[in-house]
Design an enzyme around this catalytic site. Structure first.
Site, PDB file in Angstrom:
ATOM      1  CB  SER A 196      17.542  39.784   7.449  1.00 15.73           C
ATOM      2  OG  SER A 196      18.483  39.672   8.499  1.00 15.73           O
ATOM      3  CG  ASN A 197      16.499  41.227  12.612  1.00 12.45           C
ATOM      4  OD1 ASN A 197      17.533  41.686  13.072  1.00 12.45           O
ATOM      5  ND2 ASN A 197      16.149  39.955  12.764  1.00 12.45           N
ATOM      6  CB  ALA A 198      17.956  46.826  11.388  1.00  8.34           C
TER       7      ALA A 198
END
Ligand code: C5P
Length: 215
Positions: A22-24
């Site tokens: 995923s990412n932030a």
């Protein structure tokens, strides 16, 4: 009044039942855009990946997990909307194989094979009728304007918002809005809400009123 689809937040791509890529992305830009659109009297549908922020209660929120799910929900809702703003940060890659059981440690390096996920904004760009519009975001670390223009054209967007990596998981943003011919029509720096208010005013002026007038 227009009906606007906003994609927001990250997506997740699971490797096994407990681990994911995923990412932030926090969803804050999407929430600020939704708030700005609602204030202008528009109707808002947010297709969002998993986030911990609250979206405005007047917006309809369609929760999704993966990029494929975001694509499916966005295609369905876009058909009922006047335009879309792609503020999400969908995972660009997913594991080629998803293990059904938790991957056990072996003491050896683990090689993951990743394949590209579909591009939601590019799909909406291909789908749109001449009464609909699509605005994308481009997050770049270098050659910001040039790379944003390449994405604007490739994803068939009507406008693109160029921003930098400091936008991720932050309360502030510093963006340039480019029109369909790649000309910078606005430069805004401030909180995400201030940025969203200016972006929506421009979208209202340049895309919503224009498409309403050809109805
Ligand atoms: O290519 P890049 O990810 O930088 O493009 C950013 C734009 O494309 C954003 O509007 C983002 O929401 C959208 N995007 C998408 N689906 C993807 C990747 C990006 O809609 N799989």
């Amino acid at each position: 009044m227009a009906k606007i689809l906003i994609t927001s937040g990250p997506t997740r791509q699971y490797l096994d039942p407990v681990r994911y890529l995923s990412n932030a992305s926090s969803g804050r830009m999407g929430a600020a855009l939704a708030e700005a659109a609602l204030r202008l009297g528009h109707e808002v549908v947010i297709v969002s990946g998993p986030v911990s922020i609250q979206y405005p209660s007047a917006a309809k929120v369609v929760p999704v997990i993966t990029t494929d799910e975001m694509l499916l929900a966005s295609r369905t809702w876009f058909a009922r909307c006047d335009g879309a703003i792609g503020a999400a940060a969908p995972c660009d890659y997913m594991p080629r194989f998803v293990e059904t059981q938790k991957i056990a440690k072996t003491g050896e390096p683990l090689t993951l094979q990743l394949v590209e996920t579909p591009d939601v904004v590019a799909t909406l760009g291909q789908m749109k009728t001449d009464r609909q519009w699509v605005v994308g975001f481009a997050l770049e670390t270098e050659d910001r304007r040039f790379r944003a223009i390449v994405k604007l054209e490739k994803k068939l967007c009507d406008m693109i918002v160029s921003n930098g990596p400091t936008a991720i998981d932050s309360d502030e943003n510093d963006v340039e809005l480019l029109d369909a011919s790649g000309v910078a029509v606005a430069h805004v720096k401030g909180t995400k809400q201030q940025v969203a208010d200016v972006l929506l005013a421009e979208i209202d002026d340049r895309l919503i009123r224009k498409t309403a007038s050809i109805r």
